[in-house]
Design an enzyme around this catalytic site. Structure first.
Site, PDB file in Angstrom:
ATOM      1  CB  THR A 127      -0.731   6.742   1.672  1.00 46.32           C
ATOM      2  OG1 THR A 127      -0.909   7.170   2.693  1.00 46.32           O
ATOM      3  CG2 THR A 127       0.542   7.399   1.135  1.00 46.32           C
ATOM      4  CE  LYS A 185       5.919   6.346  11.866  1.00 44.34           C
ATOM      5  NZ  LYS A 185       6.423   5.449  10.882  1.00 44.34           N
ATOM      6  CB  SER A 240       6.133  10.562  10.760  1.00 45.68           C
ATOM      7  OG  SER A 240       5.227  11.829  10.799  1.00 45.68           O
ATOM      8  CB  ILE A 279       5.108   5.857   1.474  1.00 43.03           C
ATOM      9  CG1 ILE A 279       4.221   6.645   1.452  1.00 43.03           C
ATOM     10  CG2 ILE A 279       6.503   5.653   1.255  1.00 43.03           C
ATOM     11  CD1 ILE A 279       4.712   7.895   2.569  1.00 43.03           C
ATOM     12  CB  SER A 294      -0.956  -0.202   1.485  1.00 46.56           C
ATOM     13  OG  SER A 294      -1.458   1.236   1.597  1.00 46.56           O
ATOM     14  CE1 TYR A 301       2.397   7.166  11.849  1.00 47.38           C
ATOM     15  CE2 TYR A 301       2.788   9.564  12.380  1.00 47.38           C
ATOM     16  CZ  TYR A 301       2.928   8.321  11.525  1.00 47.38           C
ATOM     17  OH  TYR A 301       3.196   8.655  10.017  1.00 47.38           O
TER      18      TYR A 301
HETATM   19  N1  LIG Z   1       1.469   9.320   4.132  1.00 46.42           N
HETATM   20  C1  LIG Z   1       2.083  10.186   4.694  1.00 46.42           C
HETATM   21  O1  LIG Z   1       1.895  11.428   4.560  1.00 46.42           O
HETATM   22  C2  LIG Z   1       3.178   9.795   5.741  1.00 46.42           C
HETATM   23  C3  LIG Z   1       3.880  10.773   6.762  1.00 46.42           C
HETATM   24  C4  LIG Z   1       4.586  10.561   7.398  1.00 46.42           C
HETATM   25  C5  LIG Z   1       4.997   9.145   7.500  1.00 46.42           C
HETATM   26  N2  LIG Z   1       4.413   8.142   6.887  1.00 46.42           N
HETATM   27  C6  LIG Z   1       4.917   6.958   7.159  1.00 46.42           C
HETATM   28  O2  LIG Z   1       5.063   6.014   5.993  1.00 46.42           O
HETATM   29  C7  LIG Z   1       4.810   4.804   6.159  1.00 46.42           C
HETATM   30  C8  LIG Z   1       3.919   4.424   5.033  1.00 46.42           C
HETATM   31  O3  LIG Z   1       2.634   5.181   5.102  1.00 46.42           O
HETATM   32  P1  LIG Z   1       1.537   5.341   4.166  1.00 46.42           P
HETATM   33  O4  LIG Z   1       1.067   6.756   4.392  1.00 46.42           O
HETATM   34  O5  LIG Z   1       1.857   4.669   2.767  1.00 46.42           O
HETATM   35  O6  LIG Z   1       0.361   4.299   4.927  1.00 46.42           O
HETATM   36  P2  LIG Z   1      -0.452   3.041   4.498  1.00 46.42           P
HETATM   37  O7  LIG Z   1      -0.870   3.348   2.969  1.00 46.42           O
HETATM   38  O8  LIG Z   1      -1.350   2.846   5.571  1.00 46.42           O
HETATM   39  O9  LIG Z   1       0.641   1.984   4.484  1.00 46.42           O
HETATM   40  C9  LIG Z   1       1.138   1.429   5.671  1.00 46.42           C
HETATM   41  C10 LIG Z   1       1.511   0.003   5.470  1.00 46.42           C
HETATM   42  O10 LIG Z   1       2.079  -0.568   6.476  1.00 46.42           O
HETATM   43  C11 LIG Z   1       1.433  -1.896   6.706  1.00 46.42           C
HETATM   44  N3  LIG Z   1       1.353  -2.272   8.162  1.00 46.42           N
HETATM   45  C12 LIG Z   1       0.874  -1.688   9.152  1.00 46.42           C
HETATM   46  N4  LIG Z   1       1.296  -2.364  10.368  1.00 46.42           N
HETATM   47  C13 LIG Z   1       1.720  -3.575   9.897  1.00 46.42           C
HETATM   48  C14 LIG Z   1       2.288  -4.783  10.510  1.00 46.42           C
HETATM   49  N5  LIG Z   1       2.084  -4.961  11.838  1.00 46.42           N
HETATM   50  N6  LIG Z   1       2.896  -5.539   9.795  1.00 46.42           N
HETATM   51  C15 LIG Z   1       3.088  -5.550   8.596  1.00 46.42           C
HETATM   52  N7  LIG Z   1       2.692  -4.418   7.725  1.00 46.42           N
HETATM   53  C16 LIG Z   1       1.996  -3.590   8.376  1.00 46.42           C
HETATM   54  C17 LIG Z   1       0.051  -1.794   6.246  1.00 46.42           C
HETATM   55  O11 LIG Z   1      -0.730  -3.059   6.163  1.00 46.42           O
HETATM   56  P3  LIG Z   1      -2.204  -3.163   5.836  1.00 46.42           P
HETATM   57  O12 LIG Z   1      -2.774  -2.590   4.689  1.00 46.42           O
HETATM   58  O13 LIG Z   1      -2.190  -4.698   6.311  1.00 46.42           O
HETATM   59  O14 LIG Z   1      -2.638  -2.355   6.756  1.00 46.42           O
HETATM   60  C18 LIG Z   1       0.488  -0.669   4.861  1.00 46.42           C
HETATM   61  O15 LIG Z   1       0.842  -1.810   3.853  1.00 46.42           O
HETATM   62  C19 LIG Z   1       4.318   4.582   7.561  1.00 46.42           C
HETATM   63  O16 LIG Z   1       5.502   4.092   8.325  1.00 46.42           O
HETATM   64  C20 LIG Z   1       3.800   6.034   8.028  1.00 46.42           C
HETATM   65  O17 LIG Z   1       3.919   6.260   9.427  1.00 46.42           O
HETATM   66  C21 LIG Z   1       3.803   8.574   6.118  1.00 46.42           C
END
Ligand SMILES: NC(=O)c1ccc[n+]([C@@H]2O[C@H](COP(=O)([O-])OP(=O)(O)OC[C@H]3O[C@@H](n4cnc5c(N)ncnc54)[C@H](OP(=O)(O)O)[C@@H]3O)[C@@H](O)[C@H]2O)c1
Length: 320
Positions: A239, A208, A178, A54, A52, A204
């Site tokens: 995302t 982080k 983050s 990023i 999913s 969270y």
């Molecule tokens: N998007 C932003 O603006 C943003 C900003 C700062 C930091 N981040 C960081 O970037 C990373 C990716 O975030 P995203 O925005 O792409 O979110 P996302 O679409 O929710 O993707 C998160 C991914 O992590 C997986 N995950 C969560 N818990 C898990 C576990 N226990 N074991 C294995 N996989 C697990 C989710 O799997 P499921 O599909 O099964 O839930 C999903 O594939 C995260 O670390 C997030 O904190 C994102």
């Protein structure tokens, strides 16, 4: 400091322009070069949370650079679907789907035992899996869910993968933090968030923050095995995770949000650029960034050591 550098730093401190697609657009004209085409040919990279957002975009970018990519998810169907989508885009790529719940320490051990037996070496690990929970939850091991997902699971997984990583000439480990961590101090006395009213966004950001604070210690710990470690933040990207966990934030900021690909850029760059950037630092948009902007978030070396001792004990490691 040149003008580009000053503009870049102003963007960072102003937060909204820097973390949004505006910051990305302005910086991409000035930043250091893209990794060479096929920079990762012959290398193997692993990405958690790759089904999913990023994480999937990171897997896409690594495959485009020629890497064999192990895409890790806690759900087989979701990761097979994502792998099939990327395979259609990269018909020559070696993309493998693997299942691991990174918050579950027993599952991390099982996963590494099975994966370690299959991979002769591993060049890149990107700990991208993350979540922002609605309510406090504990894993089967009794750890608060964000601590387990963002810190304990990734550190244990890396520790167990050391022999496989050490077989690479240039192993790199990347922790996805983050920008939210800038708002929180290291939770030295309460890493499991047992005290006070629980807020998912605070949990969270605290965990982080722990990733950022532990990165220099992990860099020292893993240096004898030649492993470089980087922590980074991706800015604000649109995302599935943001849709689910931060609907109001998304509604207000949608036109400004980065794409998942833009959020993935620095992780891909850290994985592939040559020479390897200095280990133990915090990164955003291909540049080292400060770990703190607010004075109350600063911690001492003793604070870092205490949190490390807690985490090491929680995952069953000696803390030195
Ligand atoms: N998007 C932003 O603006 C943003 C900003 C700062 C930091 N981040 C960081 O970037 C990373 C990716 O975030 P995203 O925005 O792409 O979110 P996302 O679409 O929710 O993707 C998160 C991914 O992590 C997986 N995950 C969560 N818990 C898990 C576990 N226990 N074991 C294995 N996989 C697990 C989710 O799997 P499921 O599909 O099964 O839930 C999903 O594939 C995260 O670390 C997030 O904190 C994102």
């Amino acid at each position: 400091m040149n003008l580009g550098s000053i503009v870049d730093s102003v963007l960072d401190r102003a937060v909204v322009p820097g973390y949004s697609r505006l910051g990305y657009r302005i910086r991409e004209h000035a930043w250091s070069g893209d990794p060479a085409p096929q920079a990762l040919r012959g290398k193997t990279a692993m990405v958690t949370g790759a089904n999913s957002g990023i994480g999937k975009a990171i897997a896409d970018g690594l495959a485009a650079l020629g890497a064999t990519v192990v895409m890790v998810s806690r759900n087989l169907e979701r990761i097979e679907g994502a792998r099939a989508e990327l395979a259609a885009e990269h018909p020559d790529a070696d993309l493998r789907a693997a299942v691991c719940d990174v918050a579950d320490l027993s599952d991390v051990r099982r996963f590494v035992t099975e994966l370690g037996a299959r991979l002769p070496s591993l060049d890149v690990v990107i700990h991208n899996a993350g979540l922002l929970p609605e309510a406090r939850a504990e894993t089967a091991d009794g750890h608060e869910i964000t601590l387990a997902t963002h810190v304990l699971g990734p550190v244990l997984m890396t520790e167990l993968l050391i022999p496989t990583l050490a077989a690479s000439p240039d192993p790199r480990v990347i922790l996805m933090s983050s920008g939210g961590m800038y708002t929180q101090a290291l939770p030295v006395d309460d890493p499991e968030y047992r005290v006070g009213p629980y807020r998912g966004a605070t949990a969270y950001a605290r965990t982080k923050r722990i990733q950022v604070a532990l990165t220099p210690l992990l860099a020292e710990r893993w240096k004898p095995d030649g492993i470089s470690v980087y922590c980074m933040h991706p800015g604000w990207s649109d995302t599935p995770g943001v849709v689910t966990s931060l609907p109001t934030f998304r509604k207000l900021t949608k036109p400004l949000l980065r794409t998942a690909e833009q959020g993935a850029d620095t992780a891909i760059w850290l994985a592939a650029t040559q020479p390897a950037p200095p280990t133990g630092q915090f990164w955003h948009d291909r540049r080292q960034r400060p770990e703190h902007y607010l004075p109350f978030t600063r911690e001492s070396n003793a604070d870092r050591a205490r949190v490390w001792a807690y985490c090491a004990q929680a995952i069953g490691l000696p803390d030195s």
